[in-house]
Design an enzyme around this catalytic site. Sequence first.
Site, PDB file in Angstrom:
ATOM      1  N   ASP A 318       1.088  -1.241  -0.024  1.00 33.60           N
ATOM      2  CA  ASP A 318      -0.157   0.306  -0.242  1.00 33.60           C
ATOM      3  C   ASP A 318       0.998   1.526  -0.141  1.00 33.60           C
ATOM      4  O   ASP A 318       2.220   1.667   0.782  1.00 33.60           O
ATOM      5  CB  ASP A 318      -1.237   0.135   1.162  1.00 33.60           C
ATOM      6  CG  ASP A 318      -1.551   0.642   1.473  1.00 33.60           C
ATOM      7  OD1 ASP A 318      -2.848   0.604   0.804  1.00 33.60           O
ATOM      8  OD2 ASP A 318      -1.738   2.434   2.063  1.00 33.60           O
ATOM      9  N   ASN A 326      -2.766  12.031  -3.450  1.00 31.11           N
ATOM     10  CA  ASN A 326      -4.609  12.864  -4.890  1.00 31.11           C
ATOM     11  C   ASN A 326      -5.363  14.718  -4.371  1.00 31.11           C
ATOM     12  O   ASN A 326      -5.061  14.828  -5.506  1.00 31.11           O
ATOM     13  CB  ASN A 326      -5.320  11.770  -4.403  1.00 31.11           C
ATOM     14  CG  ASN A 326      -4.976  10.917  -5.171  1.00 31.11           C
ATOM     15  OD1 ASN A 326      -4.346  10.796  -6.481  1.00 31.11           O
ATOM     16  ND2 ASN A 326      -5.762   9.604  -5.344  1.00 31.11           N
ATOM     17  N   HIS A 331      -5.730  14.083  -9.233  1.00 28.82           N
ATOM     18  CA  HIS A 331      -5.178  12.163  -9.561  1.00 28.82           C
ATOM     19  C   HIS A 331      -4.513  12.308 -10.657  1.00 28.82           C
ATOM     20  O   HIS A 331      -3.885  10.752 -10.331  1.00 28.82           O
ATOM     21  CB  HIS A 331      -6.857  11.697 -10.026  1.00 28.82           C
ATOM     22  CG  HIS A 331      -8.096  11.957  -8.921  1.00 28.82           C
ATOM     23  ND1 HIS A 331      -7.781  10.775  -7.824  1.00 28.82           N
ATOM     24  CD2 HIS A 331      -8.767  12.718  -8.436  1.00 28.82           C
ATOM     25  CE1 HIS A 331      -8.292  11.721  -7.118  1.00 28.82           C
ATOM     26  NE2 HIS A 331      -9.643  12.009  -7.738  1.00 28.82           N
ATOM     27  N   ASP A 335      -1.780   8.993 -10.353  1.00 30.40           N
ATOM     28  CA  ASP A 335      -1.459   7.731 -11.348  1.00 30.40           C
ATOM     29  C   ASP A 335      -0.274   7.807 -11.663  1.00 30.40           C
ATOM     30  O   ASP A 335       0.392   6.259 -12.008  1.00 30.40           O
ATOM     31  CB  ASP A 335      -3.220   8.073 -12.417  1.00 30.40           C
ATOM     32  CG  ASP A 335      -3.642   8.184 -12.142  1.00 30.40           C
ATOM     33  OD1 ASP A 335      -4.758   8.019 -10.962  1.00 30.40           O
ATOM     34  OD2 ASP A 335      -4.896   8.576 -13.141  1.00 30.40           O
ATOM     35  N   GLU A 361      -4.952   2.580  -4.743  1.00 30.81           N
ATOM     36  CA  GLU A 361      -3.855   2.296  -3.935  1.00 30.81           C
ATOM     37  C   GLU A 361      -3.136   0.718  -3.517  1.00 30.81           C
ATOM     38  O   GLU A 361      -1.901   0.864  -3.109  1.00 30.81           O
ATOM     39  CB  GLU A 361      -3.549   3.178  -3.612  1.00 30.81           C
ATOM     40  CG  GLU A 361      -2.756   3.440  -1.954  1.00 30.81           C
ATOM     41  CD  GLU A 361      -4.657   3.908  -1.466  1.00 30.81           C
ATOM     42  OE1 GLU A 361      -4.903   4.002  -0.229  1.00 30.81           O
ATOM     43  OE2 GLU A 361      -5.404   4.062  -2.081  1.00 30.81           O
TER      44      GLU A 361
END
Length: 452
Positions: A318, A326, A331, A335, A361
């Site tokens: 994680d 984010n 975003h 990414d 994630e």
Amino acid sequence: MWETATPAELKRLTDQIGSGILMLEVCGDRRYRLLSLNCRIEQATGLRHEDMTGRYMDELLSEEERERVLGRYDQCVETGEVLQYEEGLRFIGRVVRWRTVLTPIKDDTGQVVRLMGSTIDVSDRHELEARLRGVVDELRESESQLQLALQGGDIGVFEWRMREQRVFANDGWAPTLNFFGGPIEMTSSEWIRIVHPDDRAVAVAAGERALDNATASYTVEYRVRNMEGDWRWLHTHGTVVEWNEDGEPARVCGTFRDITQQTRDREALRKVTEELQYQAVHDSMTGALNHGAIMDVLERELERARRDGGAVTVAFIDADHFKHINDSQGHPVGDEVLTGLVRRIRDVLRPYDHLGRYGGEEFMVIATGPGAVGLALYERLRQAVGARPVVTAAGAIAVTVSLGVAVCQGGSCGKAELVRLADRALYRAKAAGRNRVVMAEQADDGHEALAE
């Protein structure tokens, strides 16, 4: 003798002759009386000498036959010369085709008083010739249709002569394909030289199989270079059609068809199919296996472990504080961070390990075999991710990860249980301050024993 013999005498004499014999008396005014039929004519026509003697030919002949037959008799009488001809006459519902030699019989004054017809039944031969003409006509029609097909289509016809080692092919399709620019005539080695280097072995092997009599025909696909230097795909079918006196193939004939467009279409379809298959099991953003695919892998690896007694390790990975990235960077940058994270994990994993995006994630690694058990592999993963920032459109962003790892020996636990153990270990890693690896093991009482 022939000019004075009675019908009975004529019958007895002519029955000894191998061909059909009939004798006619010239009565004048285009009338000819039948004197005798020998046994050959009786067999061919079904008529009997006793029934026919004394009857006039103009009464026996049909209207459509009468003028033609009597005209031949008249000609023989008037010229006094032997007449040869072939004609068909109907007897008892059957047409008999005769080859006839009509001979005039003269008296002492030189006047023609009788006609002797020597006949051979050629009905079978005539029927055979008619059938043969029909076959020839059909072949000509087929040849014409084939030529039209060759000219209007993409099919070529070739001939490969073994003794001369030469290849010949038609040019009907050349203008359509701009192939060779005309009829083909070249040596076998010249033909091989225009075959694509990667396809020569396949093309030669196919021809050799036919020549070695392992098979009388062959089918093969390969590329050849045309006059403009373009590579064209050909579908070729050849058959040995002639052998020499030693029983060796002497000539191969066949067809070749340009399948360049079909080959391109097949390749395009293959790529689309592969892409769809890839998309069906991979995450579109990171390229890792998607959730469904990684869970299928886990099911298969556990089943294998039950068979061979090996170990299966599941690691949840994680990204630490990813929500903050984010929220602060947007975003698209998030990414980019996840994509960079996947690249670094892959750099550490072994070829037979599996990486999937479990959700958001969170990623899952499934490891088996030597090195799958223990902290070493997962510590390398953690260190590789945090060793340097991930470069994004918003600049370099430092990223760390937390890992929760669970091991199942011999497939003794189910998929859901192993996932639960790894997930709880990940929770402990994050609760302990993140950027660390926590191992979960099953204790004898069924509770997890955690180790960092």
